[in-house]
Design an enzyme around this catalytic site. Structure first.
Site, short mmCIF file in Angstrom:
data_model
loop_
_atom_site.label_atom_id
_atom_site.label_comp_id
_atom_site.label_asym_id
_atom_site.label_seq_id
_atom_site.Cartn_x
_atom_site.Cartn_y
_atom_site.Cartn_z
CE1 TYR A 75 -4.26 -2.62 5.31
CE2 TYR A 75 -3.78 -0.30 4.93
CZ TYR A 75 -4.00 -1.57 4.44
OH TYR A 75 -3.95 -1.80 3.09
CB SER A 129 -0.88 0.01 1.25
OG SER A 129 -1.54 1.25 1.41
#
Length: 236
Positions: free
Chosen positions: A150, A137
């Site tokens: 996360y 990401s």
């Protein structure tokens, strides 16, 4: 992005049942690759050029079975895509949620990659190269309020990717990190195609980045690809 053929290539893909994973499988098979696709639930999945296997990336037995199928198929590349999202204030992080996120996003990458490294080493001994592409990401190098757990998992994914690149250079392994920003998927329990996601990246955009990395000439290594929708705040 390149549109070179992947004919003759065999690629293992995790988290392949929907979203980015499904788009990667579709993009690679469309270019002639054979794909060994794994996901927790593969019921009803079918795509020409792909074979689907039940895979829990957090379970060593499941990973071993998946890796065995990939090796028997002659796998030359792995795309680690399986992942889960989780967003909450720091004080709300539970042990159970920590383990769910870290086991899937971090341990899963370790287990699947580790299971295929001996095969990739054997390929090197035969003068053949291999590749690993980790889809992380854009938050593998930044964070935000509510994103501690996360983004920690994605920072860890970036560290795994870079360490593997150093090690893999010794046996012909090219390693790439794909770092997408906001993508219109089913991520974190959301619904694909929601109106507010209209300007976000599509799963096919990420799949195209994967394909770009896999079709780079043998003398070139794509270390990372960072991509965002134009509407997202510029971030590095």
């Amino acid at each position: 992005m390149t549109h070179e053929s992947l004919a003759g290539r065999v690629v293992a893909v995790t988290g392949a049942s929907k979203g980015i994973g499904w788009a990667v499988v579709a993009a690679l098979t469309a270019r002639g690759a054979r794909v060994i696709a794994g996901a927790r639930d593969v019921r009803g999945l079918s795509l020409e050029g792909a074979e689907f296997h039940t895979l829990d990336v957090t379970d060593e037995t499941s990973v071993g079975a998946f890796a065995g199928a990939a090796v028997r198929a002659g796998v030359d590349a792995l795309v680690n895509n399986a992942g889960v999202g989780s967003f909450q204030p720091f004080e709300a992080i539970t042990v159970a949620e920590y383990r769910r996120v870290m086991d899937t996003n971090v341990l899963g990458t370790v287990l699947v990659t580790r299971a295929l490294i001996p095969h990739f080493r054997e390929r090197a001994a035969q003068g053949q190269g291999s590749q690993v592409v980790n889809i992380t990401s854009d938050v593998s190098a930044r964070t935000f309020a509510g994103g501690a757990l996360y983004t920690a998992s994605k920072y860890a994914g970036r560290a795994l990717t870079q360490a593997l690149a150093y090690e893999g250079q010794g046996y012909g392994l090219r390693v790439t990190e794909i770092r997408p920003g906001m993508v219109d998927t089913f991520f974190a329990g959301s619904v694909q195609g929601e109106a507010h996601k209209a300007g976000w990246l599509r799963p096919s955009d990420v799949a195209d980045a994967v394909r770009y990395a896999l079709t780079a000439p043998a003398h070139a290594r794509i270390d990372e690809v960072l991509l965002h929708p134009v509407e997202q705040e510029v971030a590095f």
